[in-house]
Design a protein around this motif. Structure first.
Motif, PDB file in Angstrom:
ATOM      1  N   GLN A 225       1.526  11.371  -5.496  1.00  0.00           N
ATOM      2  CA  GLN A 225       0.466  11.806  -4.550  1.00  0.00           C
ATOM      3  C   GLN A 225      -0.663  10.847  -4.130  1.00  0.00           C
ATOM      4  OE1 GLN A 225      -0.977  15.748  -5.073  1.00  0.00           O
ATOM      5  NE2 GLN A 225      -0.301  15.617  -7.395  1.00  0.00           N
ATOM      6  N   ALA A 226      -0.064   9.523  -3.600  1.00  0.00           N
ATOM      7  CA  ALA A 226      -0.751   8.387  -3.030  1.00  0.00           C
ATOM      8  C   ALA A 226       0.068   7.906  -1.945  1.00  0.00           C
ATOM      9  CB  ALA A 226      -0.939   7.530  -4.329  1.00  0.00           C
ATOM     10  N   VAL A 227      -0.887   7.322  -0.960  1.00  0.00           N
ATOM     11  CA  VAL A 227      -0.314   6.535   0.192  1.00  0.00           C
ATOM     12  C   VAL A 227      -0.740   5.130  -0.197  1.00  0.00           C
ATOM     13  CG1 VAL A 227      -0.342   5.908   2.591  1.00  0.00           C
ATOM     14  CG2 VAL A 227      -0.982   8.517   1.486  1.00  0.00           C
ATOM     15  N   SER A 228       0.322   4.260  -0.236  1.00  0.00           N
ATOM     16  CA  SER A 228       0.142   2.738  -0.326  1.00  0.00           C
ATOM     17  C   SER A 228       0.130   1.868   0.871  1.00  0.00           C
ATOM     18  CB  SER A 228       0.916   2.323  -1.434  1.00  0.00           C
ATOM     19  OG  SER A 228       1.790   1.065  -1.158  1.00  0.00           O
ATOM     20  N   PHE A 229      -0.704   1.211   1.263  1.00  0.00           N
ATOM     21  CA  PHE A 229      -0.668   0.415   2.360  1.00  0.00           C
ATOM     22  C   PHE A 229      -0.412  -1.132   1.913  1.00  0.00           C
ATOM     23  CE2 PHE A 229      -3.090   3.840   3.385  1.00  0.00           C
ATOM     24  CZ  PHE A 229      -3.015   4.110   4.782  1.00  0.00           C
ATOM     25  N   THR A 238      -4.217   1.404  -2.032  1.00  0.00           N
ATOM     26  CA  THR A 238      -3.684   2.986  -2.121  1.00  0.00           C
ATOM     27  C   THR A 238      -4.909   3.943  -1.966  1.00  0.00           C
ATOM     28  OG1 THR A 238      -3.857   2.493  -4.549  1.00  0.00           O
ATOM     29  CG2 THR A 238      -1.737   2.478  -3.610  1.00  0.00           C
ATOM     30  N   ARG A 239      -4.613   5.066  -1.550  1.00  0.00           N
ATOM     31  CA  ARG A 239      -5.563   6.163  -1.393  1.00  0.00           C
ATOM     32  C   ARG A 239      -4.685   7.554  -1.840  1.00  0.00           C
ATOM     33  NH1 ARG A 239     -10.451   6.025   0.978  1.00  0.00           N
ATOM     34  NH2 ARG A 239     -10.538   8.357   1.346  1.00  0.00           N
ATOM     35  N   SER A 240      -5.485   8.331  -2.621  1.00  0.00           N
ATOM     36  CA  SER A 240      -4.602   9.367  -3.124  1.00  0.00           C
ATOM     37  C   SER A 240      -4.597  10.461  -1.720  1.00  0.00           C
ATOM     38  CB  SER A 240      -5.156  10.021  -4.268  1.00  0.00           C
ATOM     39  OG  SER A 240      -6.568  10.651  -3.805  1.00  0.00           O
ATOM     40  N   TYR A 241      -3.487  11.055  -1.964  1.00  0.00           N
ATOM     41  CA  TYR A 241      -3.234  12.307  -0.905  1.00  0.00           C
ATOM     42  C   TYR A 241      -2.550  13.331  -1.481  1.00  0.00           C
ATOM     43  CZ  TYR A 241      -3.211  14.471   3.635  1.00  0.00           C
ATOM     44  OH  TYR A 241      -3.300  15.286   4.658  1.00  0.00           O
ATOM     45  N   PRO A 242      -3.340  14.700  -1.551  1.00  0.00           N
ATOM     46  CA  PRO A 242      -2.714  15.542  -2.517  1.00  0.00           C
ATOM     47  C   PRO A 242      -1.587  16.254  -2.041  1.00  0.00           C
ATOM     48  CG  PRO A 242      -4.783  16.368  -1.199  1.00  0.00           C
ATOM     49  CD  PRO A 242      -4.264  15.042  -0.814  1.00  0.00           C
TER      50      PRO A 242
END
Ligand code: ATP
Ligand code: MG
Length: 383
Positions: A225-229, A238-242
């Motif tokens: 549940q995380a987006v990594s750039f 990284t930012r979490s995204y549910p």
């Protein structure tokens, strides 16, 4: 009283298939389900033939009986088949009718366990019947000994004008590359031959895809549940995204963002796989469901923010949105280019739209580009 189905239904059902690409996808999916490693699609104008040959399991009488049983399938969509190490693609028992998109007379030759079976389906006869069950399919049988299993579907091109259009359609790289990359599976090779000219599946590695023009790799997995750039210097943000993990579905995204000065160039990557079939020179990530290309270009719309952001140069995105599910609600509409609407598919559609548009992937890619211009603060990107 009982139901009866007249032959007209066959034309109705095959007409539901909206494009040559979707029709061939249906035929190739059967080869894939049959465990084939290779499928060859051969267009031959001079002999007015289109042949699809695979080295899959072949069919015996019982399998052919199943094939002739319209709208009935013994396949469980999305289930992982341990024997072939593939997700099962079939479910509707209708895919085979796609052959009639290319011609009216279709000859099947199939070999299984040393026995070759051959039969012909004639669309015109079939559709003229008052009751499709009157159609007698005579099957010619031959013992062929130790010959590897295979299936060949040979379509006689009835209409040259139509064939010219099909040829033109697959000579367009946007369509052809999508056909050749219909599956994310290194063990499945598709070869397309158009009047002697050969094209085949080639593996695409996003990591090495035009690195000089790439700004970020963007990855997401519903498991963590995380987006990594990740930028060119391998710096990761990284930012979490549910993601609702109680749903019987997994999503994985592997996307590369590019920045082409001056907006859209002509075929900026020199490759047509990620060009939208809908709009010239527009790049788009592709959606794969259970490893098969989903010919839908709306669920993850790379231009969704175009109007919202006015003149700002948006990132151009390519890559893969991969969805895996064996849920019985993972259902496709009759033209196979969209979901049937239900709670599960609505969740997926909304998730994709939100993570894309929802001021997420696109907005963060734009913002991060701005931070990059501003430089690092104490070795970190701030936000
Ligand atoms: N190339 C092939 N090799 C082996 N068997 C095949 C092949 N093509 C078709 N079949 C058999 O014919 C059946 C009917 O195919 P069809 O595509 O109509 O239905 P399906 O694959 O079961 O479901 P769907 O309509 O969702 O594709 C298949 O289930 C399979 O048993
Ligand atoms: Mg099928």
């Amino acid at each position: 009283m009982n139901f009866k189905v007249a032959g007209g239904i066959i034309g109705e059902l095959s007409e539901k298939i909206p494009s040559n690409l979707v029709a061939l996808n249906e035929i190739i999916k059967n080869s894939y389900d049959a465990g084939a490693k290779n499928v060859n699609l051969v267009f031959d104008t001079a002999n007015k033939k289109f042949q699809i040959i695979d080295d899959g399991s072949g069919m015996n009488e019982q399998d052919i009986q199943e094939l002739l049983h319209i709208s009935k399938s013994s396949k469980q969509y999305g289930e992982f088949n341990i024997k072939t190490s593939r997700y099962i693609q079939g479910s509707k028992g209708l895919g085979i009718l796609a052959v009639f998109k290319f011609g009216k007379t279709v000859k099947f030759t199939t070999v299984k366990n040393g026995k070759s079976l051959e039969f012909i389906l004639d669309f015109d006869i079939l559709s003229s019947l008052d009751d499709v069950s009157e159609y007698e399919v005579s099957i010619a049988e031959k013992n062929v000994g130790n010959v590897p299993s295979m299936t060949s579907i040979e379509v006689t091109l009835s209409d040259e004008q139509n064939f010219g259009l099909v040829k033109q359609y697959f000579n367009d790289g946007r369509n052809r590359d999508k056909l050749l990359n219909a599956f994310l599976d290194v063990n499945f090779m598709i070869v397309l031959e158009i009047d002697g000219e050969k094209f085949q599946t080639k593996q695409v590695d996003l990591k090495t895809y035009s690195p000089e023009k790439k700004t970020f790799d963007i990855n997401y997995s519903s498991d963590n549940q995380a987006v990594s750039f990740v930028d060119k210097n391998n710096t990761e943000y990284t930012r979490s995204y549910p993601f609702d993990q109680s749903k019987n579905v997994k999503v994985e995204m592997n996307i590369a963002a590019f920045s082409f000065p001056g907006g859209k160039g002509k075929d900026p990557l020199g490759d047509q796989l990620f060009l939208s079939p809908k709009e010239d020179n527009k790049l788009t990530p592709l959606i794969y469901i259970n490893d098969n290309l989903f010919n839908n270009y709306e669920l993850f719309e790379p231009d969704i923010m175009r109007s919202a952001k006015g003149g700002q140069a948006l990132p151009q995105l390519i890559g893969y949105v991969k969805i895996y599910s064996s849920d019985k609600n993972m259902e496709f509409n009759s033209d196979r280019t969209n979901f049937q609407e239900n709670e599960l598919t609505a969740y997926i559609a909304n998730f994709l739209s939100e993570i894309n548009k929802g001021n997420y992937i696109q907005v963060y890619t734009i913002r991060w580009k701005a931070w990059l211009r501003g430089g690092l603060i104490n070795g970190k990107y701030s936000y």
